[in-house]
Scaffold this active site. Structure first.
Site, PDB file in Angstrom:
ATOM      1  N   LYS A   1       0.826  -1.218   0.000  1.00  0.00           N
ATOM      2  CA  LYS A   1       0.000   0.000   0.000  1.00  0.00           C
ATOM      3  C   LYS A   1       0.850   1.253   0.000  1.00  0.00           C
ATOM      4  CE  LYS A   1      -4.262  -1.805   1.896  1.00  0.00           C
ATOM      5  NZ  LYS A   1      -5.261  -1.761   2.946  1.00  0.00           N
TER       6      LYS A   1
ATOM      7  N   LYS B   1      -6.646 -10.827  -6.624  1.00  0.00           N
ATOM      8  CA  LYS B   1      -7.727 -11.104  -5.675  1.00  0.00           C
ATOM      9  C   LYS B   1      -8.860 -10.087  -5.861  1.00  0.00           C
ATOM     10  CE  LYS B   1      -6.367  -8.411  -1.670  1.00  0.00           C
ATOM     11  NZ  LYS B   1      -6.111  -8.260  -0.275  1.00  0.00           N
TER      12      LYS B   1
ATOM     13  N   LYS C   1     -11.687  -4.351  -2.885  1.00  0.00           N
ATOM     14  CA  LYS C   1     -12.444  -3.092  -2.883  1.00  0.00           C
ATOM     15  C   LYS C   1     -11.722  -2.052  -3.729  1.00  0.00           C
ATOM     16  CE  LYS C   1     -13.728  -4.018   1.881  1.00  0.00           C
ATOM     17  NZ  LYS C   1     -13.423  -3.744   3.277  1.00  0.00           N
TER      18      LYS C   1
HETATM   19  P1  TYM Z   1     -10.734  -6.332   5.128  1.00  0.00           P
HETATM   20  O1  TYM Z   1     -11.733  -5.339   5.614  1.00  0.00           O
HETATM   21  O2  TYM Z   1      -9.849  -5.914   4.005  1.00  0.00           O
HETATM   22  O3  TYM Z   1     -11.446  -7.664   4.687  1.00  0.00           O
HETATM   23  C1  TYM Z   1     -12.362  -8.353   5.513  1.00  0.00           C
HETATM   24  C2  TYM Z   1     -12.162  -9.847   5.372  1.00  0.00           C
HETATM   25  O4  TYM Z   1     -12.338 -10.259   4.004  1.00  0.00           O
HETATM   26  C3  TYM Z   1     -11.250 -11.076   3.592  1.00  0.00           C
HETATM   27  N1  TYM Z   1     -11.030 -10.907   2.137  1.00  0.00           N
HETATM   28  C4  TYM Z   1     -10.987 -11.915   1.257  1.00  0.00           C
HETATM   29  N2  TYM Z   1     -11.117 -13.247   1.395  1.00  0.00           N
HETATM   30  C5  TYM Z   1     -11.065 -14.008   0.279  1.00  0.00           C
HETATM   31  N3  TYM Z   1     -10.874 -13.499  -0.978  1.00  0.00           N
HETATM   32  C6  TYM Z   1     -10.735 -12.167  -1.166  1.00  0.00           C
HETATM   33  N4  TYM Z   1     -10.572 -11.677  -2.384  1.00  0.00           N
HETATM   34  C7  TYM Z   1     -10.789 -11.310  -0.017  1.00  0.00           C
HETATM   35  N5  TYM Z   1     -10.700  -9.969   0.149  1.00  0.00           N
HETATM   36  C8  TYM Z   1     -10.840  -9.735   1.473  1.00  0.00           C
HETATM   37  C9  TYM Z   1     -10.060 -10.561   4.399  1.00  0.00           C
HETATM   38  O5  TYM Z   1      -9.046 -11.531   4.478  1.00  0.00           O
HETATM   39  C10 TYM Z   1     -10.727 -10.289   5.740  1.00  0.00           C
HETATM   40  O6  TYM Z   1     -10.780 -11.454   6.528  1.00  0.00           O
HETATM   41  N6  TYM Z   1      -7.018  -6.040   8.485  1.00  0.00           N
HETATM   42  C11 TYM Z   1      -8.361  -6.558   8.259  1.00  0.00           C
HETATM   43  C12 TYM Z   1      -9.392  -6.050   9.248  1.00  0.00           C
HETATM   44  C13 TYM Z   1      -9.086  -6.304  10.690  1.00  0.00           C
HETATM   45  C14 TYM Z   1      -9.142  -7.558  11.353  1.00  0.00           C
HETATM   46  C15 TYM Z   1      -8.868  -7.291  12.713  1.00  0.00           C
HETATM   47  C16 TYM Z   1      -9.371  -8.866  10.907  1.00  0.00           C
HETATM   48  C17 TYM Z   1      -8.797  -5.360  11.630  1.00  0.00           C
HETATM   49  N7  TYM Z   1      -8.668  -5.962  12.840  1.00  0.00           N
HETATM   50  C18 TYM Z   1      -8.820  -8.316  13.672  1.00  0.00           C
HETATM   51  C19 TYM Z   1      -9.328  -9.888  11.865  1.00  0.00           C
HETATM   52  C20 TYM Z   1      -9.046  -9.616  13.217  1.00  0.00           C
HETATM   53  C21 TYM Z   1      -8.823  -6.124   6.879  1.00  0.00           C
HETATM   54  O7  TYM Z   1      -8.354  -5.122   6.353  1.00  0.00           O
HETATM   55  O8  TYM Z   1      -9.839  -6.853   6.350  1.00  0.00           O
END
Ligand code: TYM
Length: 330
Positions: A112, A195, A198
Site C-alpha cells: 500500500k 484477488k 475493494k
Molecule cells: P478487510 O476489511 O480488508 O477484509 C475483511 C475480510 O475479508 C477477507 N477478504 C478476502 N477473502 C477471500 N478473498 C478475497 N478476495 C478477499 N478480500 C478480502 C479478508 O481476508 C478479511 O478477513 N485487516 C483486516 C481487518 C481487521 C481484522 C482485525 C481482521 C482489523 N482488525 C482483527 C481480523 C481480526 C482487513 O483489512 O480486512
C-alpha cells in the site's frame, strides 16, 4: 467455549464476494459452539483518505450486511471498534512491543505504501498491524476467521503476544488463523489472477453483496474464461474457471469434483449462467434484509452500542491484566 474474533473495514458501501466467502460466512458458522466477537474496524479505515459522510454510511451498511448474512446479535457481540477505547489503549502497548523491523516487513504495508509513495503513507498505515493485534488479543481469541491475505497479520499478533507473555508473564492467548482451504482467496472475475478487492481498478470483476441482482448477473455473464472449453479445476492454466468453480462450490455446497462431472461436455456459457444463478439467488434475500435494516438507523446504532457494552466487559478485563503485568499503577 473457544473465543472467536474477527473484523472488517467499513471502506465500501458493500462487502464483495471475497469478503463474504473468505471470511464473513465463517463468522456466521462459528457462532455455533463459540463465544464470538465481531468488529467493524472503523479506526483501521482512517489509514486511507476519509470522507466523513461516507465513513458513517459505510459503518452502518457494514452492520446491516453482517446482520443480514446471519450474525445473530443476541449470540455475538457485534460492535464498532471506535466505541471501545481499549483498542487504542492496547494498540499503543503493542506498538511498544513490536520492533520497527518487523513492522517494516508487513507485505500489506509495503504494497500500500509503495502505491502512493512511502513518504506520504500515513504513520497509521505502518502501525496498523499493532492495532489489529490489539483487536484480537483484547478478547483472548483462540480463532480468527479471515481470508488468506490476513495470514501475516495473525502471525505478527502471535509473535507480539508471545513476546509480551515471555517478558511480563502470561496474559494473552495465542490466536490461530482460521483460513479455509478453498475460498480463502476469491479472485476478480475480469482479472482472475488478482484477488477480488475493494480497490480494484474496475468494478466489473467485483461482485458486491448490495448490488441489484441484474448487475451481478451481467458481471458473471461477462466473466473472463480461459482457453479450451472444459470446466475443470486447474488454477494454473484455468484461473477464471477455477475461481468460478470455487465460488459455486462455496455457495451451493456441491463439491468441485461433482461440478466438473455435472458440466462435462457443456460449454463455459452454461457454466457461467449456473454460477450466476446460484450466487444471485443466494444474495437476493441478504441484500433485501440489509436494505430493510438500513431504514432504521436508530435501531442499528442501538444494536451496535449493546454489542460494544458486552465486548467491553472482556476487553476491560484483559486491559487491566496487561496494565498490571507492565507495572502501571492502577
Ligand atoms: P478487510 O476489511 O480488508 O477484509 C475483511 C475480510 O475479508 C477477507 N477478504 C478476502 N477473502 C477471500 N478473498 C478475497 N478476495 C478477499 N478480500 C478480502 C479478508 O481476508 C478479511 O478477513 N485487516 C483486516 C481487518 C481487521 C481484522 C482485525 C481482521 C482489523 N482488525 C482483527 C481480523 C481480526 C482487513 O483489512 O480486512
Amino acid at each position: 467455549m473457544k473465543r472467536v474474533l474477527s473484523g472488517i473495514q467499513p471502506t465500501s458501501e458493500s462487502f464483495h464476494l471475497g469478503n463474504y466467502l473468505g471470511a464473513v460466512k465463517q463468522w456466521v458458522d462459528l457462532q455455533k459452539g463459540h463465544e464470538t466477537y465481531y468488529a467493524i474496524v472503523d479506526l483501521h479505515a482512517l489509514t486511507g483518505d476519509v470522507d466523513p459522510k461516507l465513513l458513517r454510511a459505510r459503518t452502518l451498511a457494514s452492520a446491516a450486511q453482517l446482520i443480514a448474512v446471519g450474525i445473530d446479535t443476541e449470540k455475538s457481540a457485534l460492535f464498532v471498534q471506535s466505541h471501545l477505547p481499549e483498542h487504542n489503549q492496547l494498540g499503543w502497548i503493542m506498538e511498544c512491543v513490536a520492533s520497527f523491523g518487523e513492522a517494516s516487513r508487513m507485505t500489506q504495508f509495503k504494497d500500500k505504501s509503495s502505491k502512493g509513495g512511502a513518504d506520504g503513507a500515513r504513520v497509521g498505515l505502518f502501525t496498523y498491524p499493532m492495532l489489529q493485534a490489539a483487536d484480537i488479543l483484547l478478547y483472548q481469541a483462540d480463532l480468527v476467521p479471515v481470508g488468506e491475505d490476513q495470514r501475516q497479520h495473525i502471525e505478527i499478533t502471535r509473535d507480539l503476544a508471545n513476546r509480551f507473555n515471555t517478558r511480563y508473564g502470561q496474559v494473552f492467548t495465542l490466536p490461530d488463523a482460521y483460513i479455509l482451504k478453498e475460498g480463502a482467496k476469491i479472485y476478480d472475475l475480469q482479472e482472475p489472477t488478482n484477488k477480488m478487492s475493494k480497490s480494484a481498478s474496475s468494478a466489473s470483476g467485483v461482485i458486491e453483496l448490495m448490488d441489484p441482482p441484474d448487475v451481478n448477473l451481467k458481471k458473471f455473464k461477462s466473466a473472463v474464461t480461459d482457453t479450451g472449453k472444459e470446466v475443470v479445476f486447474d488454477e494454473k492454466n484455468k484461473p477464471g474457471i477455477s475461481n468460478l468453480l470455487t465460488i459455486h462450490s462455496a455457495i451451493s455446497g456441491v463439491k468441485i469434483k461433482e461440478l466438473e462431472n455435472e458440466f462435462a461436455g457443456k460449454g463455459y456459457g452454461d457454466f457461467k449462467m449456473a454460477v450466476a444463478e446460484v450466487v444471485v439467488e443466494h444474495l437476493k434475500p441478504i441484500r433485501e434484509k440489509a436494505l430493510g435494516l438500513l431504514e432504521d438507523e436508530t435501531e442499528l446504532i442501538k444494536i451496535l452500542h449493546d454489542g460494544a457494552s458486552r465486548a467491553k466487559v472482556t476487553a476491560n478485563k484483559t486491559l487491566t491484566q496487561t496494565y498490571k503485568a507492565l507495572g502501571l499503577v492502577l
